[in-house]
Write an enzyme that holds these catalytic residues in place. Structure first.
Site, short mmCIF file in Angstrom:
data_model
loop_
_atom_site.label_atom_id
_atom_site.label_comp_id
_atom_site.label_asym_id
_atom_site.label_seq_id
_atom_site.Cartn_x
_atom_site.Cartn_y
_atom_site.Cartn_z
N GLN A 1 -7.32 -8.85 -1.50
CA GLN A 1 -6.21 -7.72 -1.95
C GLN A 1 -4.92 -8.52 -1.92
O GLN A 1 -4.73 -9.56 -1.23
CB GLN A 1 -6.25 -6.90 -0.53
CG GLN A 1 -7.38 -6.14 -0.32
CD GLN A 1 -7.48 -4.81 -1.12
OE1 GLN A 1 -6.67 -4.58 -1.63
NE2 GLN A 1 -8.29 -3.94 -0.84
N SER A 2 -4.02 -7.89 -2.80
CA SER A 2 -3.00 -8.95 -3.13
C SER A 2 -1.92 -8.95 -2.04
O SER A 2 -1.08 -10.05 -1.80
CB SER A 2 -2.45 -8.64 -4.40
OG SER A 2 -2.12 -7.31 -4.64
N THR A 3 -1.77 -7.63 -1.33
CA THR A 3 -0.80 -7.72 -0.44
C THR A 3 -1.24 -7.36 1.17
O THR A 3 -2.33 -6.81 0.99
CB THR A 3 0.47 -6.84 -0.78
OG1 THR A 3 -0.01 -5.48 -0.62
CG2 THR A 3 1.21 -7.28 -2.23
N GLN B 1 -1.89 -3.48 1.16
CA GLN B 1 -2.91 -3.42 0.57
C GLN B 1 -4.19 -3.46 1.51
O GLN B 1 -4.98 -2.54 1.72
CB GLN B 1 -3.33 -4.04 -0.73
CG GLN B 1 -2.31 -3.31 -1.91
CD GLN B 1 -2.97 -4.13 -3.25
OE1 GLN B 1 -3.50 -5.32 -3.16
NE2 GLN B 1 -2.78 -3.47 -4.44
N ARG C 1 -2.85 -12.26 0.03
CA ARG C 1 -2.24 -13.34 -0.90
C ARG C 1 -2.02 -12.58 -2.20
O ARG C 1 -2.81 -12.16 -2.74
CB ARG C 1 -3.13 -14.63 -0.79
CG ARG C 1 -3.25 -15.21 0.04
CD ARG C 1 -2.59 -16.36 0.77
NE ARG C 1 -2.87 -17.05 1.90
CZ ARG C 1 -2.41 -18.17 2.21
NH1 ARG C 1 -1.73 -18.73 1.27
NH2 ARG C 1 -2.63 -18.79 3.32
#
Ligand SMILES: [Zn+2]
Length: 734
Positions: free
Chosen positions: A23-25, A28, A65
């Protein structure tokens, strides 16, 4: 599925399956749990394809990340490594392009998977990168993913920029500014917070450095407010000691000047894959809207503060302009300009007789081009002259300056006191609220009541601590104030006295001088120095000052003294001359009384013949010479001399005599008579006690002859014209 079945070969099934989840953040990860659940569902897909559950590895260490580059993602790197080593039979990922956000990373993974004979699987299907069709499809998916990322970003950024240009994008506000119900930025309603921010700015104006602000807060035991930005206590206020970086951040923040600014920093990704942030100069900011909201200072003040900070950063730029006043004794530190080349001059210190002597040096060009320094002037002479000029100029304005200083100090103390009071009030309110919460709860609800009671106790302890801090600080402040007031009265009465008081710190003197003088231009001429003092408002005054004496000039004995010594050497020994000079009130060049040693050294330096040499030149004989002439033993010569039957003169400070030539040998009868008359008894070798009352003893000179500690010889102390009293010891002549 038949197609899938051919792809899942026993060879691939023998190897492991890797499920990559990301998950990018962090947002999220916390809120978009649906997506994570879908990604874990792929595990079921792998089982359906035939991989046993214990051979399915989940790589999820990259959660939270950003996926824009693989550099920071250890999980992705691990995945690539596993595939390269041929351990992976299949790689699974949701929308498999999510495996890598960067197209280059993606293409690389597809290529490695093709070589390692590894399948790729996502929600839409199963791909064998070794098959041309699948490889093309995977490549397109990767590119589409990159397009998506780009457009998504552009849309987001466009929206953000448009909002920012209107000044409507809600940026994080620094402490002291808040948003009201309508989203408008206003000053913090908490008076304690507002006062603290105002005190920070006014202290910076007063001290001229961020470090000075930190020190002032620490000395007054003041804390500075901050707000929690996230977490369960988000928005809550807390107080902490002020730090240097905090002051710098606040001084650089344009929000305090009522301005809305966006894009103050440039972000870039370096070759190492890491992000770098650099501050942009004001003209390059993306958005700057002045007078956007009420602030604590004007835009002009904000820019002035930045200019002071830039000037303080002594390492910045090649023109080291006026830095903040430092502790050195050079009064004009940071104010001197070279009259020859117009550059700022620097300061050098050297020690003379235990005191620090400054000198102003223009060496800018010298350092850069390795040439001799431009010019070099003695600081003490210039400092003294400028001080005199200021004291002379200040007399009518002295009271005004003093009153302003006094007002400023009082106001500052009051502001600090208000802040401390507010802290106590805040603690009282917190304790009160905790008490009311405790009283409101049903006593039967033991668990809640206990927790609230503990809260109340904590609040009461905080209140007691705040009161104690306040008591200590006010006690310290009042003690200081009495001293300050005395000092200010003294200042009002007599500024020159305070200025010259050694107890006044040099830094205070420098701060005062910076209020009164803009700069001083120094020029060294062949016969004098000029100091052009420029006052604020453009008025200036040129001082003409003598060049300092060189060390040789300073040490040189005036010629009249040297001449006098030359004359006295005809009739006096060195010690006798020293006595004469001291009696006449002369001192040596370094301020000490004269002694035989100093006179001897000076005479030798000027190649003056000694007294003994002069007697010899005049033909006077040594003891052995006259003994030979008169055919007598040297001890007889000494006895005859004592009895006054022959004449001589003292030749040096050791008590050696020279005798006049051409004297006749005294007759035996004369010797007997003289001995009887003077009561001399040569056999006893002691002075007759009657002599003491009959002849007053010549006063001793309080001077020691050079290089001889045995100074009690009577001959050395008697005057040569009178026959000396009987010696305790007999000395041999030259
Ligand atoms: Zn110069």
């Amino acid at each position: 599925m038949s197609d899938d079945a051919t792809k899942v070969t026993p060879a691939r099934l023998r190897r492991d399956a890797y499920l990559y989840i990301r998950q990018s953040t962090l947002y999220q990860v916390i809120h978009n749990t649906e997506s994570t659940a879908r990604q874990y569902d792929l595990k079921g897909r792998a089982v359906a394809l035939g991989w046993p559950e214990d051979k399915i590895h989940v790589i999820d260490i990259d959660q939270g990340r950003s996926g824009a580059s693989a550099a920071d993602r250890a999980g992705f790197q691990q995945l690539v490594a596993e595939v390269s080593l041929g351990r992976a039979g299949i790689v699974l990922g949701l929308e498999c392009s999510r495996l890598a956000r960067d197209s280059a990373d993606w293409q690389q993974l597809v290529k490695i998977c093709a070589h390692a004979d590894t399948l790729i699987c996502d929600e839409d299907g199963l791909y064998d990168p070794a098959i041309f069709n699948d490889r093309v499809l995977l490549g397109m998916k990767g590119q589409l993913s990159e397009f998506e990322l780009h457009f998504l970003r552009a849309r987001m950024r466009g929206g953000i920029l448009a909002k920012a240009r209107r000044g409507e994008l809600a940026l994080a506000l620094p402490v002291g500014l808040v948003r009201d119900g309508q989203g408008q930025v206003t000053l913090d309603p908490d008076a304690g917070v507002r006062d603290a921010v105002r005190l920070l700015f006014s202290t910076f104006t007063a001290t001229g450095s961020a470090f000075g602000v930190v020190r002032a807060f620490r000395e007054q035991q003041l804390t500075f407010p901050a707000r929690h930005h996230r977490g369960p206590r988000s928005g809550e206020l807390f107080f902490q000691p002020l730090t240097h970086d905090r002051v710098l951040t606040i001084l650089h923040n344009p929000a305090y000047a009522g301005a809305y600014a966006y894009g103050r920093a440039a972000h870039a990704t370096g070759l190492d894959g890491h992000h770098h942030t650099t501050a942009r100069p004001i003209p390059e900011w993306t958005v700057l809207i002045k007078d956007h909201h009420p602030g604590y200072l004007t835009w002009a003040q904000y820019e002035a503060n930045l200019a002071v900070l830039a000037a303080n950063a002594a390492a910045r730029g090649d023109d080291r302009a006026a830095g903040p006043p430092r502790e050195g004794t050079a009064l004009l530190q940071g104010l001197v300009v070279c009259g020859r080349c117009g550059r700022r001059m620097t300061i050098r210190y050297h020690i003379r007789h235990g005191t620090q002597i400054p000198s102003y040096v223009c060496q800018n060009d010298g350092i850069r081009t390795a040439q001799p320094i431009c010019q070099h002037l003695a600081g003490d002479i210039i400092d003294a002259a400028v001080s005199d000029l200021i004291l002379a100029a200040l007399t009518p304005a002295a009271i005004e300056v003093t009153l302003a200083v006094s007002d400023e100090l009082t106001a500052q103390a009051e502001r600090a006191d208000q802040l401390r009071q507010a802290q106590v009030q805040r603690a009282e309110q917190a304790a009160d609220a905790a008490r009311r919460r405790y009283l409101a709860v049903d006593a039967a609800n033991r668990l809640v009541a206990d927790a609230l009671e503990a809260d109340w106790n904590t609040a009461l302890r905080a209140l007691a601590a705040a009161r104690e801090d306040y008591r200590k600080a006010t006690a310290a402040a009042t003690a200081l104030n009495a001293q300050q007031r005395d000092k200010i009265r003294a200042l009002a009465a007599d500024l020159p006295a305070l200025w010259n008081d050694p107890a006044t710190p040099v830094r205070e003197r420098k701060r005062l001088i910076r209020l009164l003088i803009t700069d001083v231009t120094l020029t060294r001429n062949h016969d004098c120095m000029t100091a052009a003092v420029r006052f604020p408002g453009g008025r200036h005054h040129v001082l003409r000052l003598p060049l300092p004496q060189t060390a040789w000039q300073l040490r040189k004995t005036p010629s009249q003294i040297t001449g006098l010594i030359g004359q006295l050497l005809h009739s006096h020994t060195y010690a006798q001359i020293a006595g004469e000079l001291n009696a006449a009130g002369h001192t040596s060049s370094d301020g000490h009384p004269w002694d035989g040693d100093r006179v001897a050294k000076l005479a030798s330096y000027h190649h003056m013949p000694s007294h003994d040499q002069r007697l010899q030149d005049r033909g006077l004989l040594t003891l052995s010479q006259i003994a030979a002439d008169l055919d007598a033993h040297p001890s007889s010569i000494k006895r005859w001399h004592r009895l006054g039957l022959i004449t001589g003169e003292q030749a040096d400070d050791r008590g050696i005599f020279r005798y006049h030539p051409g004297q006749a040998r005294p007759a035996r009868a004369d010797t007997e008579n003289a001995r009887k008359r003077l009561g001399d008894d040569h056999r006893s070798g002691r002075r007759n006690p009657h002599r003491k009352s009959g002849r007053p003893r010549t006063p001793r000179q309080n001077v020691r002859p050079p290089g001889n500690t045995e100074t009690t010889s009577p001959e050395a102390t008697g005057t040569p014209s009178q026959p000396p009293y009987f010696p305790a010891t007999t000395r041999g002549a030259v």
